[in-house]
Design an enzyme around this catalytic site. Structure first.
Site, short mmCIF file in Angstrom:
data_model
loop_
_atom_site.label_atom_id
_atom_site.label_comp_id
_atom_site.label_asym_id
_atom_site.label_seq_id
_atom_site.Cartn_x
_atom_site.Cartn_y
_atom_site.Cartn_z
N TRP A 242 0.84 -1.21 0.00
CA TRP A 242 0.00 0.00 0.00
C TRP A 242 0.87 1.25 0.00
O TRP A 242 0.53 2.26 -0.64
CB TRP A 242 -0.91 0.00 1.22
N HIS A 243 2.00 1.20 0.69
CA HIS A 243 2.84 2.39 0.83
C HIS A 243 3.58 2.77 -0.43
O HIS A 243 3.97 3.93 -0.59
CB HIS A 243 3.83 2.21 1.98
N GLY A 244 3.82 1.84 -1.32
CA GLY A 244 4.53 2.25 -2.52
C GLY A 244 4.91 1.10 -3.42
O GLY A 244 4.95 -0.06 -3.01
#
Length: 482
Positions: free
Chosen positions: A326-328
Site C-alpha cells: 500500500w505504501h509504494g
C-alpha cells in the site's frame, strides 16, 4: 495547495467565512460548499484526476444501494467484489502498473531471458488515491457486514469521499464517523474551535520544526551513505524516524484541528507511537486509520487469531505485506512490511499483543520504570532499522546502508547547509520530552491549566517555528507520494 502554505490559509478563511456566516442555516448549502471546496482543493494538484474521485464516488454509492437492496448473500457479495475490483484496479493501474512490469522483466533477466520492456507507461500517480479508494471501499464493506445503512444523499456521500482536509493523506475515515456528521446539522462550538486551533499549531510545529528541519539532513545522509561513518548513518536513520513522524502526524493534527473548525471530528491517527512498549502497541498508535482498516477488512474476515496458529501467522503476514505494498511500488516497502510481520508474530504467539492495549507509559507515575524505558528503546531500535528499508531507493541501497552501520566507525557530521548540528540534537530531545509530558491525550497538546503557562508555551512554539522555518526547502508532505 499545502496545509503549511499562505495559499491554504487564504483558502481556509474564505471557506470558513462562507460556511459559518453565509450558509449557516442550510445543511445542504454547507455540504455543497464542502464538496466544491474539496474538488477545488484537489483540482489545484491536478484537475485531470477529479474524474477519478467522481467515478469512485459514483461506483461505491451505487454499489452501497445494491448491496442493501438484496437479502441474498451471493448477490451482496458479488456487488461487494465489484467495489473491491474497481477500487483495487484503479489503485493498481495508477500506482503499480509499471512496478509489476519492471519486476517481471527483472525476474526474466535473472532466469537468463532478455526481455525489452515496451509495456511500461508514463503513468502519473494521482495524489491521495491510496486514501480515498480505501475510504470508499470501507463504506461498501460496512454495508455488506450490516454495520451501516447506505445514505440516500449523493451529495453527502460525495462530500464524505472528497472531504478536503483528509482527502490526500488521511486519516482514512469510516462512513459511520464522518458521513454521519456530514449528513447531520453541525453547530458552531467555541470550545471545539479553540481545540482545533491548538491542534493546528501543534501540527505545524511538528511539520516545520521537526520534519522540515530534519529533512535536509536525512536527504543528505541517505543520498550519500557510502561516504559517511556508522555514527552518521545512525543519525540519518534516527532522524528519518522523527522526520516521517513529525511530517505525517503533523499533517493529521492539522487535518483534525481544521475539521474541528467546521464542527467535524475526525479520528485520531497517531498516539505517541515512539513511547510504545512492544510492536503491537506501536501499531495501535501509528497510522491508526490504516492499521485499523486492515484489521477490520482483511485480518478479521480471514479469521484473525481465532483460526489456529498457522493461519494466524498467515493472516499477520498478509496484512503487513499488504501494508507494505500500500505504501509504494517498490520492493523496499514489501520488505519493510515483512520485517514488521516477523517482529509482530512472536508478540502475538506469546499473547502479548493486547498487553498494553488500555495503558500508557508511566500511567501512574512521573517517569517511566526501567523496564518501560528498555522496552521503548527496544521497539524504537527495531522500528528505526525498518525505516532504513522504507526510506531507501532500493533493497541494495538499504542493505548497503545497514552494512555501513556495522563497521562502527565514528566521525563528526556537518549539516549540509552549514548549520550547527547540536541544535538539532537538542531539538529532538526536547520534542521527545514535550511529547512525554502530553502523552495522555493526543488531541490536547496544550492542556495546561495555568493561562500564563499556556501563553508562554504558545509563544515558544511560534518562536521556534520562525527560528527553524526555511523557505528554501521542499515543504510538501511525505505521505502525498503514497
Amino acid at each position: 495547495m499545502l496545509f503549511n502554505s499562505f495559499e491554504f490559509f487564504v483558502f481556509l478563511i474564505v471557506v470558513y467565512f462562507l460556511y459559518w456566516f453565509v450558509l449557516k442555516k442550510s445543511l445542504k448549502a454547507q455540504n455543497i460548499l464542502l464538496l466544491v471546496a474539496s474538488y477545488f482543493f484537489y483540482g489545484i494538484w491536478d484537475w485531470r484526476f477529479l474524474s477519478l474521485i467522481l467515478l469512485s464516488t459514483i461506483v461505491d454509492y451505487i454499489i452501497g444501494q445494491k448491496i442493501e437492496a438484496s437479502d441474498e448473500d451471493f448477490v451482496r457479495k458479488r456487488w461487494l467484489w465489484g467495489s473491491v475490483v474497481f477500487n483495487i484496479g484503479l489503485l493498481g493501474f495508477f500506482k503499480y502498473y509499471n512496478f509489476f512490469i519492471d519486476s517481471w522483466v527483472d525476474l526474466a533477466s535473472t532466469l537468463g531471458y532478455t526481455i525489452k520492456s515496451t509495456w511500461t507507461l508514463k503513468v502519473i500517480l494521482p495524489v491521495g488515491i491510496s486514501f480515498y479508494t480505501f475510504q470508499t471501499m470501507s463504506y461498501s464493506f460496512d454495508i455488506y457486514y450490516r454495520k451501516l445503512k447506505p445514505t440516500k444523499s449523493f451529495l453527502s456521500f460525495a462530500a464524505f469521499v472528497s472531504f478536503f482536509l483528509q482527502l490526500v493523506a488521511g486519516p482514512i475515515e469510516r462512513a459511520s464517523n464522518l458521513l454521519s456528521q456530514i449528513s447531520n446539522k453541525r453547530h458552531f462550538s467555541y470550545a471545539q474551535s479553540v481545540s482545533g486551533l491548538k491542534l493546528i499549531l501543534w501540527g505545524l510545529v511538528k511539520k516545520v520544526v521537526i520534519a522540515d528541519a530534519l529533512g535536509p539532513i536525512v536527504d543528505d545522509i541517505f543520498s550519500n551513505y557510502g561516504s559517511y561513518s556508522s555514527s552518521t548513518l545512525l543519525i540519518g536513520a534516527i532522524f528519518f524516524g522523527f522526520q516521517i513522524y513529525g511530517d505525517f502526524s503533523g499533517y493529521s493534527d492539522i487535518a483534525i484541528g481544521t475539521a474541528k473548525l467546521f464542527g467535524i471530528e475526525l479520528m485520531s491517527n497517531f498516539k505517541f507511537p515512539y513511547f510504545s512498549r512492544n510492536i503491537a502497541e506501536f501499531w495501535r498508535r501509528w497510522h491508526i486509520s490504516l492499521s485499523s482498516w486492515f484489521q477490520a477488512y482483511i485480518y478479521v474476515p480471514l479469521g484473525g487469531s481465532r483460526v489456529g496458529k498457522v493461519k494466524t501467522i498467515r493472516n499477520v503476514f498478509i496484512i503487513f505485506l499488504v501494508s507494505g505494498i500500500w505504501h509504494g511500488a517498490n520492493w523496499t516497502f514489501v520488505l519493510w512490511g515483512l520485517i514488521h510481520a516477523l517482529i509482530f508474530i512472536p508478540v502475538l504467539l506469546l499473547g502479548n499483543n493486547t498487553k498494553y492495549k488500555n495503558t500508557i507509559v508511566a500511567q501512574h507515575s512521573v517517569l517511566p520504570s526501567l523496564k518501560e524505558v528498555l522496552n521503548i528503546f527496544g521497539v524504537f531500535f527495531i522500528v528505526t532499522i525498518s525505516w532504513i528499508f522504507f526510506r531507501s531507493e532500493s533493497i541494495t541501497d538499504a542493505f548497503s546502508f545497514l552494512g555501513g552501520l556495522t563497521d562502527f566507525s565514528i566521525a563528526p557530521y556537518f549539516h549540509p547547509n552549514g548549520y550547527r548540528m547540536m541544535d538539532y540534537y537538542i531539538l529532538v530531545v526536547l520534542f521527545l520530552c514535550y511529547e512525554f509530558i502530553i502523552r495522555k491525550d493526543e488531541r490536547a497538546p496544550f492542556n495546561f491549566k495555568n493561562k500564563y503557562v499556556r501563553f508562554l508555551v504558545y509563544t515558544i512554539m511560534v518562536f521556534v517555528m520562525m527560528l527553524f522555518y526555511d523557505s528554501g526547502i521542499d515543504r510538501s508532505f511525505i505521505y502525498f507520494q503514497f
